[in-house]
Design an enzyme around this catalytic site. Structure first.
Site, short mmCIF file in Angstrom:
data_model
loop_
_atom_site.label_atom_id
_atom_site.label_comp_id
_atom_site.label_asym_id
_atom_site.label_seq_id
_atom_site.Cartn_x
_atom_site.Cartn_y
_atom_site.Cartn_z
N LYS A 114 4.64 -14.99 4.43
CA LYS A 114 4.95 -15.83 3.26
C LYS A 114 6.48 -15.90 3.18
O LYS A 114 7.09 -15.43 2.20
CB LYS A 114 4.32 -15.21 2.01
N ASP B 105 -1.38 -18.44 2.71
CA ASP B 105 -2.30 -19.37 2.04
C ASP B 105 -2.85 -20.39 3.03
O ASP B 105 -4.05 -20.66 3.08
CB ASP B 105 -1.64 -20.04 0.82
N ASP C 172 -11.45 -9.94 5.04
CA ASP C 172 -12.71 -10.16 4.33
C ASP C 172 -13.13 -11.62 4.49
O ASP C 172 -14.31 -11.93 4.67
CB ASP C 172 -12.59 -9.81 2.84
N ASP D 206 -5.63 -7.16 4.56
CA ASP D 206 -6.82 -6.76 3.81
C ASP D 206 -7.59 -8.00 3.37
O ASP D 206 -8.80 -8.11 3.53
CB ASP D 206 -6.40 -5.92 2.59
N TYR E 192 0.81 -1.22 0.00
CA TYR E 192 0.00 0.00 0.00
C TYR E 192 0.85 1.27 0.00
O TYR E 192 0.31 2.37 -0.05
CB TYR E 192 -0.93 0.02 1.22
C1 IPM Z 1 -10.36 -1.94 3.56
C2 IPM Z 1 -10.65 -1.57 2.15
C3 IPM Z 1 -9.58 -0.59 1.66
C4 IPM Z 1 -8.25 -1.27 1.75
C5 IPM Z 1 -9.83 -0.05 0.24
C6 IPM Z 1 -11.21 0.57 0.11
C7 IPM Z 1 -8.78 0.91 -0.19
O1 IPM Z 1 -10.72 -2.70 1.35
O2 IPM Z 1 -10.39 -1.06 4.43
O3 IPM Z 1 -10.12 -3.12 3.84
O4 IPM Z 1 -7.83 -1.96 0.82
O5 IPM Z 1 -7.59 -1.12 2.77
MN MN Z 2 -10.54 -4.56 2.43
#
Ligand code: IPM
Ligand code: MN
Length: 350
Positions: free
Chosen positions: A188, A221, A249, A245, A137
């Site tokens: 990794k 992984d 999710d 990130d 990032y």
């Molecule tokens: C998160 C989101 C952000 C990230 C995006 C919207 C830039 O996915 O906060 O997890 O990748 O950090």
């Molecule tokens: Mn995210």
């Protein structure tokens, strides 16, 4: 009475309506636990950008530094090219305010449907510490020989000793306060030898300072696999920005989805920013259908950060009493509207 100045950025899509419920619940918590919240709203987001071309003025960024906390809804607008607002608002705030930890609890509450059959609330209760200012990032890289068949796109992962050290420090300190006191580094090392070579070296060195914390290492992984197969193995997981990130999710879906998942962008010595980790979901905007629980739980993280531990716990208990009354955690299928969920949780607090 203790008073906190909080900047509110409702943002785009469902942001404003879920933030409104979060504020409602936080107000109820303030009444019950004896503190006041002084809200200041900022209209950052897609609408302002489309009208004025402004994304995040320097003056606003400067003002944000003067608050006790920032409470964010969602950023992302269907009429704005993806990336502009996310990078210009969310990532820029993370970088400029040096919010170097992204704290993301993954906790399955009773009564919430989980896609992992055979797993229950006793199995899914851990927290991811995601590095939040470096790695892939950092924006390092570029195009070489653009416009030719020999074009090369380079995106570099930047890992500084200071950045890695402070993130790991935060994770060890957190793990030391938990019941199970286990810290897993997710990396990794078999391929990303430089980046995770540094992470692992600092991790093992720092572990000597925390003899009460059990340490473990998994490749990213395999981490994904274990998060599904044996989530009960995890207590605190620390990882870099990109992996964090992705795995959060995945974690979110095991705790009932993005309607529930909250996160805190933290600078332990500065102003921190709290948000539901899902997006702006424009499809559901303005319909009173979105799930405000993630925003409300972001409020819990904010209260903890502000030093209101009891209120944070009261808020979480109120949420856990309302969750079983909701049909599902997905927008439009909750059996309750956005505002009804907020009302119910606020009522449980007072
Ligand atoms: C998160 C989101 C952000 C990230 C995006 C919207 C830039 O996915 O906060 O997890 O990748 O950090
Ligand atoms: Mn995210």
């Amino acid at each position: 009475m203790q008073e906190y100045k909080v900047a509110v950025i409702p943002g785009d899509g469902i942001g404003p309506e879920v933030v409104r419920e979060g504020q409602k619940v936080l107000e109820a918590a303030g009444k019950k636990y004896g503190f006041r919240l002084d809200w200041h709203s900022y209209d950052l987001g897609g609408e302002r950008y489309l009208k004025t071309g402004e994304i995040l003025p320097d003056s606003v960024l400067e003002e944000l530094k003067g608050f006790h906390a920032i409470y964010l809804g969602a950023i992302g607008h269907p009429d704005v090219k993806p990336g502009i607002l996310e990078q210009g608002i969310l990532l820029r705030t993370r970088f400029v305010l040096d919010l170097y930890v992204n704290l993301r609890p993954i906790k399955l509450y009773p009564g919430v449907e989980c896609p992992l059959k055979e797993k229950g609330p006793e199995d899914i209760d851990y927290i991811v510490v995601r590095e939040n200012t470096e790695g892939l990032y950092a924006g390092s890289g570029g195009f070489l020989r653009q416009g030719t068949e020999h074009e090369v796109a380079v995106q570099e992962s930047v890992n500084t000793y200071m950045g890695v050290e402070r993130c790991l420090r935060y994770a060890f300190e957190l793990a030391a306060t938990r019941k199970r006191r286990k810290l897993t580094l997710c990396g990794k090392t078999n391929v990303l030898t430089y980046a995770f070579g540094l992470w692992e070296r600092v991790f093992r060195e720092m572990a000597k300072e925390y003899p009460s914390v059990e340490i473990d290492y998994t490749h990213v992984d395999a981490t994904c696999m274990w998060m599904i197969k044996s989530p009960e193995w995890f207590d605190v997981v620390v990882t870099d920005n990109m992996f964090g990130d992705i795995i959060t999710d995945l974690g979110a879906i095991t705790q009932g989805g993005l309607g529930i998942a909250a996160g805190g962008n933290i600078n332990p010595r500065g102003v921190s920013m709290f948000e539901p980790i899902g997006g702006s979901a424009p499809k559901y905007a303005g319909q009173n259908k979105a799930n405000p629980v993630a925003a409300i739980l972001a409020g819990q993280l904010m209260l903890t950060d502000l030093g209101q531990a009891q209120a944070a716990q009261g808020l979480e208990e109120a949420v856990s009493r309302v969750l079983p009354r909701m049909q599902t955690q997905s927008a439009g299928r909750m059996g309750m509207s956005t505002s009804e969920v907020g009302d119910a949780i606020a009522a449980e607090i007072s």
